[in-house]
Design a protein around this motif. Structure first.
Motif, PDB file in Angstrom:
ATOM      1  N   SER A  55       0.939  -1.254   0.056  1.00 36.23           N
ATOM      2  CA  SER A  55      -0.074   0.041   0.040  1.00 36.23           C
ATOM      3  C   SER A  55       1.001   1.377  -0.102  1.00 36.23           C
ATOM      4  N   GLY A  56       0.340   2.436  -0.175  1.00 37.69           N
ATOM      5  CA  GLY A  56       1.138   3.682  -0.011  1.00 37.69           C
ATOM      6  C   GLY A  56       1.216   4.123  -1.510  1.00 37.69           C
ATOM      7  N   ARG A  57       2.327   4.962  -1.490  1.00 42.26           N
ATOM      8  CA  ARG A  57       2.577   5.736  -2.735  1.00 42.26           C
ATOM      9  C   ARG A  57       2.791   4.818  -3.806  1.00 42.26           C
ATOM     10  N   PHE A  58       3.424   3.437  -3.721  1.00 43.29           N
ATOM     11  CA  PHE A  58       3.880   2.757  -4.755  1.00 43.29           C
ATOM     12  C   PHE A  58       2.922   1.553  -4.778  1.00 43.29           C
ATOM     13  N   ALA A  59       1.928   1.764  -4.496  1.00 41.86           N
ATOM     14  CA  ALA A  59       0.738   0.676  -4.556  1.00 41.86           C
ATOM     15  C   ALA A  59       0.723   0.054  -5.693  1.00 41.86           C
ATOM     16  N   ASN A  60       0.629   0.635  -6.750  1.00 43.21           N
ATOM     17  CA  ASN A  60       0.562   0.063  -8.120  1.00 43.21           C
ATOM     18  C   ASN A  60       1.929  -0.228  -8.936  1.00 43.21           C
ATOM     19  N   PHE A  61       3.092   0.160  -8.134  1.00 41.97           N
ATOM     20  CA  PHE A  61       4.331  -0.759  -8.597  1.00 41.97           C
ATOM     21  C   PHE A  61       4.197  -2.083  -8.753  1.00 41.97           C
ATOM     22  N   THR A  62       4.668  -2.598  -9.588  1.00 41.32           N
ATOM     23  CA  THR A  62       5.046  -4.199  -9.589  1.00 41.32           C
ATOM     24  C   THR A  62       6.034  -4.471  -8.597  1.00 41.32           C
ATOM     25  N   PRO A  63       6.229  -5.696  -8.070  1.00 40.55           N
ATOM     26  CA  PRO A  63       7.371  -6.088  -7.036  1.00 40.55           C
ATOM     27  C   PRO A  63       8.839  -5.611  -7.616  1.00 40.55           C
ATOM     28  N   ARG A  64       8.829  -6.008  -9.121  1.00 39.22           N
ATOM     29  CA  ARG A  64      10.199  -5.720  -9.620  1.00 39.22           C
ATOM     30  C   ARG A  64      10.501  -4.137  -9.666  1.00 39.22           C
ATOM     31  N   THR A  65       9.359  -3.297  -9.978  1.00 38.88           N
ATOM     32  CA  THR A  65       9.725  -1.891 -10.010  1.00 38.88           C
ATOM     33  C   THR A  65      10.011  -1.386  -8.601  1.00 38.88           C
ATOM     34  N   ARG A  66       9.229  -1.739  -7.719  1.00 38.74           N
ATOM     35  CA  ARG A  66       9.755  -1.451  -6.211  1.00 38.74           C
ATOM     36  C   ARG A  66      11.079  -2.019  -5.767  1.00 38.74           C
ATOM     37  N   VAL A 150       4.587   7.135 -14.199  1.00 40.66           N
ATOM     38  CA  VAL A 150       3.214   6.764 -13.965  1.00 40.66           C
ATOM     39  C   VAL A 150       2.356   7.297 -15.142  1.00 40.66           C
ATOM     40  N   THR A 151       2.594   8.507 -15.472  1.00 45.32           N
ATOM     41  CA  THR A 151       2.027   9.041 -16.550  1.00 45.32           C
ATOM     42  C   THR A 151       2.173   8.116 -18.027  1.00 45.32           C
ATOM     43  N   ASP A 152       3.324   7.476 -18.296  1.00 45.87           N
ATOM     44  CA  ASP A 152       3.125   6.561 -19.345  1.00 45.87           C
ATOM     45  C   ASP A 152       2.334   5.227 -18.959  1.00 45.87           C
ATOM     46  N   ALA A 153       2.386   4.747 -17.859  1.00 49.79           N
ATOM     47  CA  ALA A 153       1.684   3.729 -17.588  1.00 49.79           C
ATOM     48  C   ALA A 153       0.151   4.015 -17.971  1.00 49.79           C
ATOM     49  N   ILE A 154      -0.163   5.167 -17.553  1.00 47.63           N
ATOM     50  CA  ILE A 154      -1.742   5.586 -17.527  1.00 47.63           C
ATOM     51  C   ILE A 154      -2.127   5.769 -19.035  1.00 47.63           C
ATOM     52  N   ALA A 155      -1.012   6.405 -19.958  1.00 36.92           N
ATOM     53  CA  ALA A 155      -1.144   6.498 -21.228  1.00 36.92           C
ATOM     54  C   ALA A 155      -1.512   5.363 -22.176  1.00 36.92           C
ATOM     55  N   LEU A 156      -0.787   4.276 -21.637  1.00 40.34           N
ATOM     56  CA  LEU A 156      -0.581   2.839 -22.157  1.00 40.34           C
ATOM     57  C   LEU A 156      -1.978   2.118 -21.975  1.00 40.34           C
ATOM     58  N   GLY A 157      -2.689   2.767 -21.041  1.00 40.45           N
ATOM     59  CA  GLY A 157      -3.924   2.135 -20.431  1.00 40.45           C
ATOM     60  C   GLY A 157      -3.652   0.832 -19.391  1.00 40.45           C
ATOM     61  N   HIS A 158      -2.537   1.010 -18.843  1.00 41.92           N
ATOM     62  CA  HIS A 158      -2.248   0.038 -17.842  1.00 41.92           C
ATOM     63  C   HIS A 158      -2.520   0.166 -16.650  1.00 41.92           C
ATOM     64  N   LEU A 191      10.474   5.593 -30.489  1.00 44.22           N
ATOM     65  CA  LEU A 191      10.928   4.026 -30.894  1.00 44.22           C
ATOM     66  C   LEU A 191      10.748   3.001 -29.719  1.00 44.22           C
ATOM     67  N   THR A 192      11.348   3.712 -28.449  1.00 38.34           N
ATOM     68  CA  THR A 192      11.124   2.968 -27.103  1.00 38.34           C
ATOM     69  C   THR A 192       9.668   2.657 -26.634  1.00 38.34           C
ATOM     70  N   ARG A 193       8.890   3.768 -26.844  1.00 39.86           N
ATOM     71  CA  ARG A 193       7.459   3.367 -26.620  1.00 39.86           C
ATOM     72  C   ARG A 193       6.709   2.058 -27.442  1.00 39.86           C
ATOM     73  N   ARG A 194       7.235   2.306 -28.617  1.00 35.81           N
ATOM     74  CA  ARG A 194       6.606   1.067 -29.708  1.00 35.81           C
ATOM     75  C   ARG A 194       7.242  -0.086 -29.110  1.00 35.81           C
ATOM     76  N   ALA A 195       8.539  -0.136 -28.811  1.00 33.10           N
ATOM     77  CA  ALA A 195       9.399  -1.436 -28.469  1.00 33.10           C
ATOM     78  C   ALA A 195       8.727  -2.005 -27.148  1.00 33.10           C
ATOM     79  N   VAL A 196       8.163  -1.139 -26.422  1.00 32.84           N
ATOM     80  CA  VAL A 196       7.587  -1.463 -25.048  1.00 32.84           C
ATOM     81  C   VAL A 196       6.244  -2.150 -25.446  1.00 32.84           C
ATOM     82  N   THR A 197       5.368  -1.676 -26.204  1.00 31.48           N
ATOM     83  CA  THR A 197       4.204  -2.289 -26.814  1.00 31.48           C
ATOM     84  C   THR A 197       4.386  -3.596 -27.336  1.00 31.48           C
ATOM     85  N   ALA A 198       5.436  -3.700 -28.197  1.00 28.53           N
ATOM     86  CA  ALA A 198       5.971  -5.056 -28.703  1.00 28.53           C
ATOM     87  C   ALA A 198       6.254  -5.916 -27.846  1.00 28.53           C
TER      88      ALA A 198
END
Length: 258
Positions: A55-66, A150-158, A191-198
């Motif tokens: 919980s807390g500020r990083f609640a939506n972060f995956t275990p690897r990201t934390r 966080v903005t990128d995660a939201i923009a990608l619909g995750h 390019l990196t954003r496309r690569a993330v999607t791929a």
């Protein structure tokens, strides 16, 4: 009441009209969620919260990201740095070693080992007397990178924040050392954003392969190579389609949206 214009692609706009989607209500709800999440990340500049909890500020972060952020904090503390900087976050990505961001880098032909060499070649930053009880602050650039993450995660619909989003945040943040290193090695934001999607599609593809194919990737190195190959396979047609679309629309030379 202030008015904010929302621009949609033609096909999506038509679909929204046909479905009768209440755009204002949907946008307001999404923006309220985004503001809460972005504000929470900004507050991390006041001190590093507990990264072990769910919980807390990083609640939506995956275990690897934390885990990556925790490594960054530990590295900053070990270096007696005044702040947790973007280079510490990049160090965390490299040190964690199993995250999707590294496969994304490989897919765009940037070896993590090359990033490591650039990072290790940096001169030490400003240091201060810190100990295990000192609450470190995120630097302005690091806090900005986390906001963009966080903005990128939201923009990608995750509905989660992964290491791949952190990579995008580091690249997009204009002033941090990590972004400078990544961009200098060819990690262009679009390019990196496309690569993330791929990469996400490639990961699903790899997981869906039969057991015999998975057995050939049973070692950590084999798994990494198999996933990187799947990412490259998924990325190739995506890039071709997007390039054709951009040429058709006359967008080939435009910068990516903010």
């Amino acid at each position: 009441m202030p008015k904010i214009n929302v621009y949609l692609p033609d096909e999506l706009a038509e679909a929204v009209k046909e479905a009768g989607v209440p755009v204002s209500a949907v946008c307001q709800h999404a923006l309220e969620q985004a503001v809460r999440r972005i504000t929470a990340i900004r507050e991390t500049g006041l001190g590093v919260p507990d990264l072990d909890g769910q919980s807390g500020r990083f609640a939506n972060f995956t275990p690897r990201t934390r885990a990556v952020i925790k490594i960054a904090v530990e590295r900053a503390r070990a270096a007696r740095a005044a702040e947790v900087s973007t280079e510490h976050l990049l160090d965390g990505l490299l040190t964690e070693g199993t995250n999707l961001a590294l496969h994304v880098l490989r897919a765009i032909e940037i070896a993590p080992e090359q990033v490591r060499r650039e990072l290790d070649g940096l001169n030490p930053g400003t240091t201060t007397a810190t100990d295990d009880t000192t609450t470190l602050r995120f630097s302005e650039s690091a806090a900005g990178a986390l906001e963009l993450t966080v903005t990128d995660a939201i923009a990608l619909g995750h509905n989660y924040v992964g290491c791949e989003h952190l990579l995008l945040g580091l690249i997009a943040e204009p002033n941090g050392v990590a972004g400078h290193i990544l961009r200098s090695l060819g990690a262009e934001p679009r390019l990196t954003r496309r690569a993330v999607t791929a990469a996400l599609a490639g990961y699903v593809h790899l997981r869906a392969q039969d057991q015999s194919a998975a057995a050939s990737a049973s070692t950590p190195g084999g798994q990494a190579e198999a996933l990187s190959a799947a990412v490259r396979q998924e990325l190739r047609p995506v890039l071709l389609r997007l390039e054709r679309l951009e040429e058709h629309l006359g967008m080939a030379g435009e910068a990516p949206p903010a």
